[in-house]
Design a protein around this motif. Sequence first.
Motif, PDB file in Angstrom:
ATOM      1  N   THR A  23       0.839  -1.200   0.000  1.00  0.00           N
ATOM      2  CA  THR A  23       0.000   0.000   0.000  1.00  0.00           C
ATOM      3  C   THR A  23       0.872   1.248   0.000  1.00  0.00           C
ATOM      4  O   THR A  23       0.616   2.199  -0.737  1.00  0.00           O
ATOM      5  N   GLU A  24       1.913   1.240   0.813  1.00  0.00           N
ATOM      6  CA  GLU A  24       2.827   2.380   0.879  1.00  0.00           C
ATOM      7  C   GLU A  24       3.595   2.533  -0.440  1.00  0.00           C
ATOM      8  O   GLU A  24       3.804   3.655  -0.918  1.00  0.00           O
ATOM      9  N   ALA A  25       4.014   1.420  -1.044  1.00  0.00           N
ATOM     10  CA  ALA A  25       4.723   1.488  -2.326  1.00  0.00           C
ATOM     11  C   ALA A  25       3.818   2.074  -3.412  1.00  0.00           C
ATOM     12  O   ALA A  25       4.267   2.865  -4.248  1.00  0.00           O
ATOM     13  N   TRP A  26       2.536   1.691  -3.410  1.00  0.00           N
ATOM     14  CA  TRP A  26       1.593   2.235  -4.395  1.00  0.00           C
ATOM     15  C   TRP A  26       1.404   3.734  -4.170  1.00  0.00           C
ATOM     16  O   TRP A  26       1.395   4.521  -5.118  1.00  0.00           O
ATOM     17  N   LYS A  27       1.297   4.132  -2.918  1.00  0.00           N
ATOM     18  CA  LYS A  27       1.142   5.551  -2.591  1.00  0.00           C
ATOM     19  C   LYS A  27       2.352   6.336  -3.091  1.00  0.00           C
ATOM     20  O   LYS A  27       2.207   7.399  -3.701  1.00  0.00           O
ATOM     21  N   ARG A  28       3.559   5.817  -2.864  1.00  0.00           N
ATOM     22  CA  ARG A  28       4.780   6.483  -3.346  1.00  0.00           C
ATOM     23  C   ARG A  28       4.810   6.534  -4.868  1.00  0.00           C
ATOM     24  O   ARG A  28       5.257   7.534  -5.448  1.00  0.00           O
ATOM     25  N   THR A  29       4.342   5.477  -5.518  1.00  0.00           N
ATOM     26  CA  THR A  29       4.307   5.450  -6.989  1.00  0.00           C
ATOM     27  C   THR A  29       3.414   6.571  -7.518  1.00  0.00           C
ATOM     28  O   THR A  29       3.789   7.291  -8.451  1.00  0.00           O
ATOM     29  N   LEU A  30       2.242   6.729  -6.918  1.00  0.00           N
ATOM     30  CA  LEU A  30       1.330   7.794  -7.338  1.00  0.00           C
ATOM     31  C   LEU A  30       1.922   9.174  -7.047  1.00  0.00           C
ATOM     32  O   LEU A  30       1.801  10.104  -7.860  1.00  0.00           O
ATOM     33  N   GLU A  31       2.566   9.315  -5.904  1.00  0.00           N
ATOM     34  CA  GLU A  31       3.222  10.584  -5.578  1.00  0.00           C
ATOM     35  C   GLU A  31       4.344  10.888  -6.564  1.00  0.00           C
ATOM     36  O   GLU A  31       4.508  12.043  -6.992  1.00  0.00           O
ATOM     37  N   ASP A  32       5.124   9.863  -6.920  1.00  0.00           N
ATOM     38  CA  ASP A  32       6.191  10.046  -7.908  1.00  0.00           C
ATOM     39  C   ASP A  32       5.619  10.486  -9.244  1.00  0.00           C
ATOM     40  O   ASP A  32       6.163  11.386  -9.903  1.00  0.00           O
ATOM     41  N   MET A  33       4.517   9.845  -9.673  1.00  0.00           N
ATOM     42  CA  MET A  33       3.896  10.215 -10.942  1.00  0.00           C
ATOM     43  C   MET A  33       3.494  11.692 -10.921  1.00  0.00           C
ATOM     44  O   MET A  33       3.750  12.429 -11.874  1.00  0.00           O
ATOM     45  N   GLU A  34       2.874  12.130  -9.838  1.00  0.00           N
ATOM     46  CA  GLU A  34       2.438  13.522  -9.747  1.00  0.00           C
ATOM     47  C   GLU A  34       3.623  14.482  -9.715  1.00  0.00           C
ATOM     48  O   GLU A  34       3.570  15.563 -10.300  1.00  0.00           O
ATOM     49  N   ALA A  35       4.709  14.105  -9.051  1.00  0.00           N
ATOM     50  CA  ALA A  35       5.904  14.956  -9.002  1.00  0.00           C
ATOM     51  C   ALA A  35       6.538  15.088 -10.390  1.00  0.00           C
ATOM     52  O   ALA A  35       6.952  16.181 -10.792  1.00  0.00           O
ATOM     53  N   ILE A  36       6.610  13.978 -11.115  1.00  0.00           N
ATOM     54  CA  ILE A  36       7.154  14.012 -12.480  1.00  0.00           C
ATOM     55  C   ILE A  36       6.266  14.882 -13.364  1.00  0.00           C
ATOM     56  O   ILE A  36       6.752  15.721 -14.136  1.00  0.00           O
ATOM     57  N   ALA A  37       4.949  14.699 -13.247  1.00  0.00           N
ATOM     58  CA  ALA A  37       4.002  15.485 -14.052  1.00  0.00           C
ATOM     59  C   ALA A  37       4.149  16.971 -13.746  1.00  0.00           C
ATOM     60  O   ALA A  37       4.188  17.803 -14.668  1.00  0.00           O
ATOM     61  N   GLU A  38       4.240  17.312 -12.477  1.00  0.00           N
ATOM     62  CA  GLU A  38       4.370  18.717 -12.083  1.00  0.00           C
ATOM     63  C   GLU A  38       5.659  19.316 -12.642  1.00  0.00           C
ATOM     64  O   GLU A  38       5.665  20.442 -13.154  1.00  0.00           O
ATOM     65  N   SER A  39       6.747  18.556 -12.573  1.00  0.00           N
ATOM     66  CA  SER A  39       8.023  19.037 -13.103  1.00  0.00           C
ATOM     67  C   SER A  39       7.939  19.281 -14.611  1.00  0.00           C
ATOM     68  O   SER A  39       8.421  20.305 -15.116  1.00  0.00           O
ATOM     69  N   ARG A  40       7.338  18.335 -15.330  1.00  0.00           N
ATOM     70  CA  ARG A  40       7.172  18.514 -16.780  1.00  0.00           C
ATOM     71  C   ARG A  40       6.290  19.724 -17.091  1.00  0.00           C
ATOM     72  O   ARG A  40       6.596  20.511 -17.978  1.00  0.00           O
ATOM     73  N   ARG A  41       5.184  19.852 -16.364  1.00  0.00           N
ATOM     74  CA  ARG A  41       4.270  20.988 -16.595  1.00  0.00           C
ATOM     75  C   ARG A  41       4.975  22.312 -16.312  1.00  0.00           C
ATOM     76  O   ARG A  41       4.763  23.296 -17.019  1.00  0.00           O
ATOM     77  N   ASP A  42       5.809  22.342 -15.265  1.00  0.00           N
ATOM     78  CA  ASP A  42       6.569  23.557 -14.957  1.00  0.00           C
ATOM     79  C   ASP A  42       7.484  23.941 -16.108  1.00  0.00           C
ATOM     80  O   ASP A  42       7.801  25.119 -16.292  1.00  0.00           O
ATOM     81  N   ASP A  43       7.919  22.943 -16.889  1.00  0.00           N
ATOM     82  CA  ASP A  43       8.768  23.189 -18.055  1.00  0.00           C
ATOM     83  C   ASP A  43       7.949  23.470 -19.316  1.00  0.00           C
ATOM     84  O   ASP A  43       8.507  23.555 -20.412  1.00  0.00           O
ATOM     85  N   GLY A  44       6.617  23.550 -19.168  1.00  0.00           N
ATOM     86  CA  GLY A  44       5.761  23.893 -20.301  1.00  0.00           C
ATOM     87  C   GLY A  44       5.217  22.713 -21.088  1.00  0.00           C
ATOM     88  O   GLY A  44       4.618  22.900 -22.144  1.00  0.00           O
ATOM     89  N   TRP A  45       5.393  21.501 -20.596  1.00  0.00           N
ATOM     90  CA  TRP A  45       4.933  20.316 -21.304  1.00  0.00           C
ATOM     91  C   TRP A  45       3.448  20.060 -21.063  1.00  0.00           C
ATOM     92  O   TRP A  45       2.909  20.393 -20.008  1.00  0.00           O
ATOM     93  N   GLU A  46       2.813  19.421 -22.029  1.00  0.00           N
ATOM     94  CA  GLU A  46       1.466  18.884 -21.867  1.00  0.00           C
ATOM     95  C   GLU A  46       1.627  17.482 -21.276  1.00  0.00           C
ATOM     96  O   GLU A  46       2.360  16.661 -21.822  1.00  0.00           O
ATOM     97  N   VAL A  47       0.940  17.206 -20.165  1.00  0.00           N
ATOM     98  CA  VAL A  47       1.113  15.934 -19.473  1.00  0.00           C
ATOM     99  C   VAL A  47      -0.253  15.309 -19.181  1.00  0.00           C
ATOM    100  O   VAL A  47      -1.158  15.974 -18.708  1.00  0.00           O
TER     101      VAL A  47
END
Length: 173
Positions: A23-47
């Motif tokens: 459960t904790e690993a899945w939670k971290r996976t979702l958090e990682d996905m959101e962090a990657i998405a936020e970083s890409r969006r900050d760089d102007g990417w469509e995510v």
Amino acid sequence: MIDDPDVSDPRIARQQDPQGVQTEAWKRTLEDMEAIAESRRDDGWEVVTIMAAHTDTVSRDMGEEDTFGLMHVVPNNYVDRFTDVYDSDEFTEYLAYGTDVNGFMFVVTELIDPPAERSILIASRYDMTRAEGMINAAEDAGVLYTHLKTIDGTIIGSFEHEEYEPLISRPNA
């Protein structure tokens, strides 16, 4: 009333998560996905972010000759987001971020269209102890596929990974 599953069966016992490790690993996976998405969006990417409802490791003997690989079931509320953006000719690169936790892979797969600065992130979890056939097919073919399908089984996209090692971990069992 349904009886409790036979936890003496090691395949079923592995699915249990009394300490919450998976459960904790899945939670971290979702958090990682959101962090990657936020970083890409900050760089102007469509995510586009997708949380796979279920992921199977499919071998050649389980279906069509060329449909082996990771089969992600995409919930209906994500299908339009994916199909509106994905084009197999344009998404030519990928990155994989993940870890093996007790024989389960928790992964964020990022499909990338570099010229258009677009990214599709797919969070998934799959059982590597049931992946021997998929791994053998990938080794024989020199590629691994990621397929996305709807709940009714319609394939909505496929991606070929020439370097697939980041997506797999040989089971210890």
